[in-house]
Design an enzyme around this catalytic site. Structure first.
Site, PDB file in Angstrom:
ATOM      1  N   ASP A 138     -10.936 -10.729  12.456  1.00 34.76           N
ATOM      2  CA  ASP A 138      -9.897  -9.704  12.337  1.00 34.76           C
ATOM      3  C   ASP A 138      -9.398  -9.108  13.650  1.00 34.76           C
ATOM      4  O   ASP A 138      -8.235  -8.753  13.757  1.00 34.76           O
ATOM      5  CB  ASP A 138     -10.399  -8.581  11.409  1.00 34.76           C
ATOM      6  CG  ASP A 138      -9.286  -7.637  10.981  1.00 34.76           C
ATOM      7  OD1 ASP A 138      -8.148  -8.111  10.816  1.00 34.76           O
ATOM      8  OD2 ASP A 138      -9.550  -6.446  10.813  1.00 34.76           O
ATOM      9  N   LEU A 162      -4.256 -11.634   0.709  1.00 33.91           N
ATOM     10  CA  LEU A 162      -4.690 -12.857   0.057  1.00 33.91           C
ATOM     11  C   LEU A 162      -5.181 -12.561  -1.355  1.00 33.91           C
ATOM     12  O   LEU A 162      -5.877 -11.571  -1.587  1.00 33.91           O
ATOM     13  CB  LEU A 162      -5.805 -13.522   0.862  1.00 33.91           C
ATOM     14  CG  LEU A 162      -6.026 -14.997   0.480  1.00 33.91           C
ATOM     15  CD1 LEU A 162      -4.941 -15.872   1.081  1.00 33.91           C
ATOM     16  CD2 LEU A 162      -7.400 -15.485   0.921  1.00 33.91           C
ATOM     17  N   CYS A 192       1.724 -15.697  -8.287  1.00 34.87           N
ATOM     18  CA  CYS A 192       2.134 -14.341  -8.646  1.00 34.87           C
ATOM     19  C   CYS A 192       3.144 -14.323  -9.794  1.00 34.87           C
ATOM     20  O   CYS A 192       3.202 -13.366 -10.567  1.00 34.87           O
ATOM     21  CB  CYS A 192       2.735 -13.618  -7.440  1.00 34.87           C
ATOM     22  SG  CYS A 192       1.513 -13.122  -6.204  1.00 34.87           S
ATOM     23  N   CYS A 195       5.166 -11.199 -11.789  1.00 36.23           N
ATOM     24  CA  CYS A 195       4.401  -9.946 -11.687  1.00 36.23           C
ATOM     25  C   CYS A 195       4.795  -9.164 -10.425  1.00 36.23           C
ATOM     26  O   CYS A 195       4.977  -9.737  -9.355  1.00 36.23           O
ATOM     27  CB  CYS A 195       2.908 -10.256 -11.647  1.00 36.23           C
ATOM     28  SG  CYS A 195       1.861  -8.792 -11.448  1.00 36.23           S
ATOM     29  N   CYS A 202       2.545   0.980  -5.151  1.00 36.94           N
ATOM     30  CA  CYS A 202       2.542   1.605  -3.821  1.00 36.94           C
ATOM     31  C   CYS A 202       3.106   3.021  -3.874  1.00 36.94           C
ATOM     32  O   CYS A 202       4.254   3.226  -4.278  1.00 36.94           O
ATOM     33  CB  CYS A 202       3.356   0.766  -2.839  1.00 36.94           C
ATOM     34  SG  CYS A 202       3.377   1.459  -1.170  1.00 36.94           S
ATOM     35  N   CYS A 218       3.204   2.398   4.998  1.00 32.47           N
ATOM     36  CA  CYS A 218       1.945   2.065   4.324  1.00 32.47           C
ATOM     37  C   CYS A 218       0.880   3.117   4.629  1.00 32.47           C
ATOM     38  O   CYS A 218       0.666   3.485   5.796  1.00 32.47           O
ATOM     39  CB  CYS A 218       1.477   0.686   4.780  1.00 32.47           C
ATOM     40  SG  CYS A 218      -0.141   0.209   4.161  1.00 32.47           S
ATOM     41  N   CYS A 248      -2.427  -1.127  -4.011  1.00 30.87           N
ATOM     42  CA  CYS A 248      -1.791  -2.422  -4.269  1.00 30.87           C
ATOM     43  C   CYS A 248      -2.832  -3.495  -4.564  1.00 30.87           C
ATOM     44  O   CYS A 248      -2.599  -4.387  -5.395  1.00 30.87           O
ATOM     45  CB  CYS A 248      -0.880  -2.834  -3.108  1.00 30.87           C
ATOM     46  SG  CYS A 248      -1.718  -3.156  -1.542  1.00 30.87           S
ATOM     47  N   CYS A 252      -3.707  -5.554  -8.774  1.00 33.14           N
ATOM     48  CA  CYS A 252      -3.512  -6.992  -8.971  1.00 33.14           C
ATOM     49  C   CYS A 252      -4.225  -7.493 -10.234  1.00 33.14           C
ATOM     50  O   CYS A 252      -5.449  -7.345 -10.360  1.00 33.14           O
ATOM     51  CB  CYS A 252      -4.032  -7.760  -7.750  1.00 33.14           C
ATOM     52  SG  CYS A 252      -3.843  -9.559  -7.904  1.00 33.14           S
TER      53      CYS A 252
END
EC number: 1.17.99.6
Length: 383
Positions: A138, A162, A192, A195, A202, A218, A248, A252
Site C-alpha cells: 500500500d 476491489l 456489478c 447495482c 455514500c 470522500c 460504500c 456491497c
C-alpha cells in the site's frame, strides 16, 4: 502457454505459503497487464480528484506502470487478506456518542501485520527460484487494485474498490514483485451489473459517476489524508465517523459471501470498536500516542484526530460533551481550535456567539478566525 515443472512447483509453493501466512487469495500477473491504468490515473489527477495527495502526482509514472517502478520485474504476485467484520459496521452510526472507526483500523496496522509475512514468502521464492524480489503493502506507488483484477482476485467495483465473489469488499491487498517467470492467471470480470448500492450509500456523494471517485468529497480522505479543516459542506454528513468510512464497502451485496476474518490473524483491537467521544476529547499528544500505538490511526497525529472527534461531537447533540469541546477552544493546535468552534456552536449556539467577539480580537490564525467570523455572521443574520 505451457507451464514448466519448475514454474508449477514454484507456484504451488507460493500458494501454500500464502495460505500459511493467512492470505485468502493469491494470483499472478505480468507487469504489462494493466495498460488501461495509466490513462485512468492521469484523468483522475487531471480532474483534481486526488485533492491534496500530492504524492500521487509525484509518483505518477512509476505508479502507472510496474516496470517503471522496477524494470527487472517479470512477474507480480498479488495477495489478498480478508478483514471482513462480524457485523454491519454502519450500525454504530446511530450511536452518536461513540466514534465510528473504519473496520480496517480497528486492528493492528495492517502494513506491519502483512509486510513481515510477505517477506517470509518472498524469501522462499528466492530460495527456490533465485533472482530478486521486492514486496509492497500500500505505501509504494503500486496500483494494487487493477493488478488484483488482472490477477483474478476480483474486480474493481463501482466504488473503485476491489470486490471478490468469495470475500466481498473486505480485502487488504499486497504485492510481491519478482524476477522469476510465472504463468499469469486469468483476469476477473466485472460483476456489478446494474447495482449501484455502493454509490447510493455514500453520505457525501463522492462518486461523480460509477467507477470514478472524487477523493475531495470522500469521508476517508477528509478524515485521514486531508491535513486542513474539514470543509463546512461535509461536516454534518460525516456524523460520528472519526476515522475513515465503510459505507460504500458495507453496502456491497457481494458481502453476503464474505467470511468473518479471524481476529487472531489481524490482531484485533477491541478498545477501538466503540470508543466514547467523551474519552477521546481529552487526549493530549502523549495519551494519543499511547492509545494508538501499533494502530494506523497514529499516523494522522493527535491534532487531525481531535479535529475529527470534534466534528463528531458537534453532530452528537450531546450537551454533556460541551465542556470538553469548550476546553479545546484554547488548544495549542489551530486545527483543533477551529473544529472546537464548530462543535461548540452546534451544541450551544448562544455560548459560541457570546465568545465570538473577544476570541476574534485575540486569535491570529486565519482559518480559526474564519470559523469565529462565520459564527459572528450567523448571529447577525438571526439577530
Amino acid at each position: 502457454m505451457r507451464t514448466s515443472t519448475s514454474e508449477a512447483r514454484l507456484r504451488a509453493l507460493i500458494d501454500n505459503e500464502a495460505a500459511r501466512a493467512g492470505f485468502d487469495a493469491v494470483g499472478v500477473v505480468r507487469p504489462d497487464a494493466i495498460p488501461q491504468a495509466p490513462e485512468r490515473l492521469r484523468q483522475f489527477v487531471a480532474d483534481g480528484f486526488h485533492g491534496s495527495m500530492d504524492w500521487i502526482t509525484e509518483t505518477l509514472e512509476r505508479r502507472a506502470q510496474p516496470s517503471v517502478l522496477w524494470p527487472e520485474v517479470r512477474s507480480i504476485v498479488v495477495l489478498g487478506m480478508n478483514y471482513g467484520p462480524d457485523h454491519d459496521p454502519r450500525g454504530i452510526l446511530a450511536h452518536k456518542g461513540i466514534g465510528a472507526i473504519s473496520v480496517y483500523a480497528r486492528n493492528r496496522d495492517y502494513h506491519d501485520v502483512i509486510k513481515g509475512r510477505l517477506k517470509d514468502i518472498a524469501g522462499k521464492i528466492v530460495a527456490r527460484a533465485g533472482g530478486d524480489v521486492k514486496v509492497f503493502v500500500d505505501t509504494a506507488p503500486v496500483m494494487e487494485k487493477p493488478l488484483a483484477q488482472a490477477a483474478g482476485l476480483g474486480w474493481q467495483g463501482k466504488h473503485t474498490n476491489l470486490v471478490s465473489r468469495n470475500l466481498g469488499s473486505w480485502l487488504f491487498l499486497a504485492t510481491i514483485f519478482t524476477t522469476a517467470e510465472l504463468e499469469p492467471d486469468e483476469a476477473d470480470v466485472d460483476r456489478c451489473g446494474s447495482c449501484r448500492a455502493c454509490l447510493d450509500a455514500c453520505p457525501t456523494n463522492a462518486f461523480p459517476a460509477p467507477y470514478r471517485i472524487d477523493a475531495r468529497r470522500c469521508i476517508s480522505y477528509l478524515t485521514i489524508e486531508n491535513k486542513g479543516p474539514i470543509p463546512q459542506e461535509f461536516r454534518a454528513a460525516i456524523g460520528n465517523r472519526i476515522y475513515g468510512c465503510d459505507d460504500c464497502l458495507a453496502a456491497c451485496p457481494w458481502n453476503k459471501f464474505a467470511k468473518t476474518a479471524s481476529e487472531a490473524k489481524l490482531i484485533a483491537r477491541d478498545d477501538l470498536r466503540e470508543p466514547a467521544l467523551a474519552d477521546l476529547l481529552t487526549l493530549d499528544d502523549a495519551a494519543f500516542r499511547a492509545l494508538f500505538s501499533g494502530s494506523p490511526i497514529k499516523r494522522i497525529g493527535r491534532d487531525r484526530f481531535l479535529r475529527n472527534v470534534l466534528i463528531a461531537a458537534g453532530n452528537s447533540a450531546d450537551a454533556g460533551l460541551l465542556c470538553a469541546c469548550r476546553d479545546l477552544l484554547s488548544d495549542p493546535s489551530s486545527l483543533v481550535r477551529g473544529a472546537a468552534i464548530w462543535a461548540v456552536a452546534r451544541l450551544d449556539a448562544d455560548l459560541a456567539t457570546s465568545l465570538c467577539v473577544p476570541a476574534i480580537v485575540e486569535e491570529t490564525d486565519p482559518d480559526v478566525l474564519a470559523e469565529w467570523r462565520s459564527i459572528s455572521s450567523l448571529s447577525k443574520v438571526h439577530a
